[in-house]
Enzyme design. Structure first.
Site, short mmCIF file in Angstrom:
data_model
loop_
_atom_site.label_atom_id
_atom_site.label_comp_id
_atom_site.label_asym_id
_atom_site.label_seq_id
_atom_site.Cartn_x
_atom_site.Cartn_y
_atom_site.Cartn_z
N GLU A 1 12.00 15.66 18.21
CA GLU A 1 12.72 15.63 19.54
C GLU A 1 12.22 14.29 20.00
OE1 GLU A 1 14.11 18.45 20.64
OE2 GLU A 1 13.41 20.10 19.33
N GLU B 1 16.11 3.36 26.46
CA GLU B 1 15.41 4.31 27.22
C GLU B 1 14.28 3.88 27.93
OE1 GLU B 1 13.70 8.86 26.53
OE2 GLU B 1 12.88 7.47 25.16
N LYS C 1 -2.46 17.88 18.14
CA LYS C 1 -2.70 16.48 18.74
C LYS C 1 -1.88 16.63 20.17
CE LYS C 1 -2.17 12.48 18.75
NZ LYS C 1 -2.24 12.11 20.05
N CYS D 1 12.85 13.79 28.86
CA CYS D 1 13.61 13.48 28.02
C CYS D 1 15.11 13.85 28.09
CB CYS D 1 13.24 13.91 26.52
SG CYS D 1 12.97 15.65 26.50
O1 TXE Z 1 5.02 7.95 23.25
P1 TXE Z 1 4.59 8.30 21.59
P2 TXE Z 1 4.51 6.70 24.04
C1 TXE Z 1 9.55 7.65 25.08
C2 TXE Z 1 9.39 7.13 26.23
C3 TXE Z 1 8.28 6.33 26.28
C4 TXE Z 1 8.18 5.83 24.83
C5 TXE Z 1 6.83 5.56 24.49
O2 TXE Z 1 10.43 6.02 26.25
O3 TXE Z 1 8.26 5.14 26.93
O4 TXE Z 1 8.57 7.24 24.01
O5 TXE Z 1 5.92 6.72 24.86
C6 TXE Z 1 1.63 10.34 18.90
N1 TXE Z 1 1.39 9.12 14.06
N2 TXE Z 1 8.80 9.14 25.11
O6 TXE Z 1 4.20 5.46 23.17
O7 TXE Z 1 3.66 7.07 21.20
C7 TXE Z 1 0.90 9.81 20.38
O8 TXE Z 1 -0.53 9.82 20.37
C8 TXE Z 1 1.37 10.36 14.63
C9 TXE Z 1 9.80 10.27 25.17
O9 TXE Z 1 3.55 7.36 24.76
O10 TXE Z 1 5.94 8.81 20.76
C10 TXE Z 1 1.58 11.15 21.26
O11 TXE Z 1 0.46 12.27 21.09
N3 TXE Z 1 1.42 10.50 15.95
C11 TXE Z 1 9.41 11.68 24.83
C12 TXE Z 1 2.97 11.38 20.56
O12 TXE Z 1 2.89 10.64 19.31
C13 TXE Z 1 1.74 9.23 16.82
C14 TXE Z 1 7.96 11.82 25.71
C15 TXE Z 1 3.89 10.96 21.45
O13 TXE Z 1 3.60 9.47 21.75
C16 TXE Z 1 1.69 8.24 16.15
C17 TXE Z 1 7.23 10.57 25.61
C18 TXE Z 1 1.57 7.92 14.86
N4 TXE Z 1 1.73 6.83 14.07
C19 TXE Z 1 7.54 9.27 25.55
N5 TXE Z 1 1.63 7.29 17.09
C20 TXE Z 1 10.04 12.67 25.03
N6 TXE Z 1 11.02 12.99 23.85
O14 TXE Z 1 10.03 13.56 25.89
C21 TXE Z 1 1.83 7.99 18.33
N7 TXE Z 1 1.74 9.22 18.18
#
Ligand code: TXE
Length: 485
Positions: free
Chosen positions: A247, A385, A172, A281
């Site tokens: 991660e 962050e 996904k 990240c």
């Molecule tokens: O990330 P999400 P978001 C950090 C960064 C950003 C914050 C939020 O600080 O501002 O996270 O970003 C899926 N069950 N990073 O909200 O939600 C979602 O659909 C299963 C750091 O966009 O964590 C997407 O495919 N999956 C990071 C994935 O999780 C779920 C990079 C990541 O999105 C879910 C991005 C659930 N309940 C953001 N809810 C890095 N480590 O590089 C969401 N998702």
């Protein structure tokens, strides 16, 4: 406008209930695609297809699966320009960056794991009277959940080792950046990868993502994303005893000692701070400078930041595009406001970028790279962050002082240390609570090395052998060779 579909059992289809979500280009704010808003039923179909394909795929030899990875790498390489353009439109990142990093690294992820797989030799442990054979088998069907900052790069980082080790996949991608995952699915269809080996379900995290976490037919979850979401992933998947690789976020430190080569350190610190609009990240968003060089460093650092060319992501000369969305822009802006309330001084940036390029609404999620000084190291803006083009500068007078400041973070993903004394650099690096530390460089990646974080930055390691370990189960088979005991 593209109408993206799920990829299940080797063919494209809508969500079972036909619902869709819009995908927006953050530079033009136009809807560029719709994707299925998948739910539990779609995950059910994907898992069932993956299970049906499991035996066929795992029956291939490692060599045969490595050949598949090479074929995928070749096909993606042919599509370099298409990948770069697609990624740039979907994320607002500069086309040059999308070509250099996203497209190129996606290809090299498949190539690397193909070659790495071929190098594997059986592990055995000889005893006086027995031989131990370490047998690897696939985990089964694995769930891969990926974010929006490096969409195809991070997806391919998981898909390649998962396929290599004989697993089938339900993936996904982020609902915000679904396009290159779709491109990968199209490529696998063209290559005639056996049906059901790779399945892609699009949609919202709390709906389709959650359904992947909860499905008992999915045996491992590899997740890259935010720390808060990581908690949900762990809470859901751990009681089901799934293998988990998380991660998560970071608040990485860049530490500049007074003996560092000034030009190299400034170049490195700027790159670490603002690559991909600070949305990696591994980005260094807290910069610690030894006091004796702080004034000179700060002045040159700000000059360099001011020279970053912001503009149309499709322009070859653009060095910084948008942040991922207008919602994210507002989040970063709220931190800029908070920084001022916390007593910070904005040395440059802090406002939306007037790039001379804007979408039809005269907008686009462009933000000037922002440098904040004068904040305590434990201020919220220096601790949470932000994941955007905003850094805080801090000074220090001793190694022990800076170590304490660096390690005060709840995160522990990456960091960089800049010094002429590489022995001190290594020693200091080893004291940072972090999964990855660079000395006199940043984002210098060897794919054989472990990648992952400590503290709130995650659990587990991927990369090289660690990816193979995650995507396989080990069985020790002990064969008695000497009778009579
Ligand atoms: O990330 P999400 P978001 C950090 C960064 C950003 C914050 C939020 O600080 O501002 O996270 O970003 C899926 N069950 N990073 O909200 O939600 C979602 O659909 C299963 C750091 O966009 O964590 C997407 O495919 N999956 C990071 C994935 O999780 C779920 C990079 C990541 O999105 C879910 C991005 C659930 N309940 C953001 N809810 C890095 N480590 O590089 C969401 N998702």
């Amino acid at each position: 406008m593209q109408m993206i579909q799920n990829f299940i059992n080797g063919s494209f289809s809508n969500a079972f209930d036909g619902e869709t979500i819009e995908d927006i280009n953050p530079a033009t704010e136009q809807v560029i695609a719709t994707i299925p808003r998948s739910k539990t039923e779609d995950v059910e179909r994907a898992v069932s297809a993956a299970h049906s394909a499991q035996l066929t795929w795992s029956s291939l030899t490692m060599e045969q699966r490595a050949d598949w990875l090479d074929r995928i790498a070749d096909a993606l390489e042919q599509k370099t320009e298409m990948i770069a353009h697609t990624e740039s439109r979907d994320t607002g990142k500069p086309i040059s960056l999308a070509r250099r990093v996203d497209a190129a690294r996606s290809v090299s992820n498949f190539r690397f794991f193909a070659a790495f797989g071929r190098e594997q030799t059986p592990q055995t442990f000889q005893m006086d009277d027995a031989m131990n054979y370490v047998h690897r088998s696939p985990v089964g069907t694995v769930g891969l959940i990926t974010p929006w900052n490096l969409p195809l790069y991070l997806l391919s980082w998981k898909v390649a080792p998962a396929l290599l080790m004989g697993n089938t996949i339900v993936a996904k991608p982020s609902e915000v950046t679904p396009l290159t995952a779709h491109l990968l699915a199209q490529t696998l269809l063209e290559l005639e990868l056996p049906k059901g080996v790779f399945n892609l379900v699009h949609g919202l995290g709390p709906e389709v993502g959650q359904a992947i976490l909860e499905h008992t037919g999915i045996k491992a979850i590899s997740f890259t994303g935010g720390t808060d979401t990581g908690r949900i992933v762990a809470r859901t998947a751990a009681p089901l005893f799934k293998k988990l690789s998380l991660e998560l976020g970071g608040k990485n430190a860049t530490v500049v000692f007074q003996d560092a080569n000034m030009e190299t350190a400034i170049d490195g610190a700027v790159r670490a701070a603002f690559t991909n609009s600070g949305q990696v990240c591994l980005c260094g968003s807290r910069i610690f400078i030894e006091e004796s060089i702080a004034e000179q460093f700060t002045q040159k650092f700000v000059e360099k930041v001011n020279s970053i060319q912001i503009g149309d992501p499709m322009d070859e000369d653009t060095e910084m595009g948008t942040v991922i969305s207008s919602e994210h822009l507002e989040k970063v802006e709220s931190y800029i406001e908070l920084a001022q309330q916390e007593g910070g001084v904005i040395l440059t940036g802090g406002t939306r970028a007037m790039t001379g390029y804007a979408g039809p609404n005269g907008t686009g999620a462009f933000l000037r790279p922002t440098v904040v000084a004068n904040l305590p190291y434990n201020a919220r803006c220096a601790s949470e962050e932000i994941f955007g083009p905003m850094v805080t500068l801090h000074t220090f007078t001793s190694e022990s002082e800076v170590l304490e400041m660096v390690n005060s973070s709840e995160y522990g993903l990456a960091g960089s240390v800049w010094t002429a004394d590489t022995i001190r650099g290594r020693r200091f690096a080893s004291q940072i609570d972090s999964g990855i530390v660079w000395v006199n460089t940043w984002l210098h990646r060897d794919l054989r090395t472990p990648f992952g974080g400590v503290k709130n930055s995650g659990v587990g390691r991927e990369g090289g052998q660690w990816s193979l370990d995650f995507f396989s189960e080990l069985t020790n088979i002990c064969v008695k060779t000497n009778d009579g005991i």
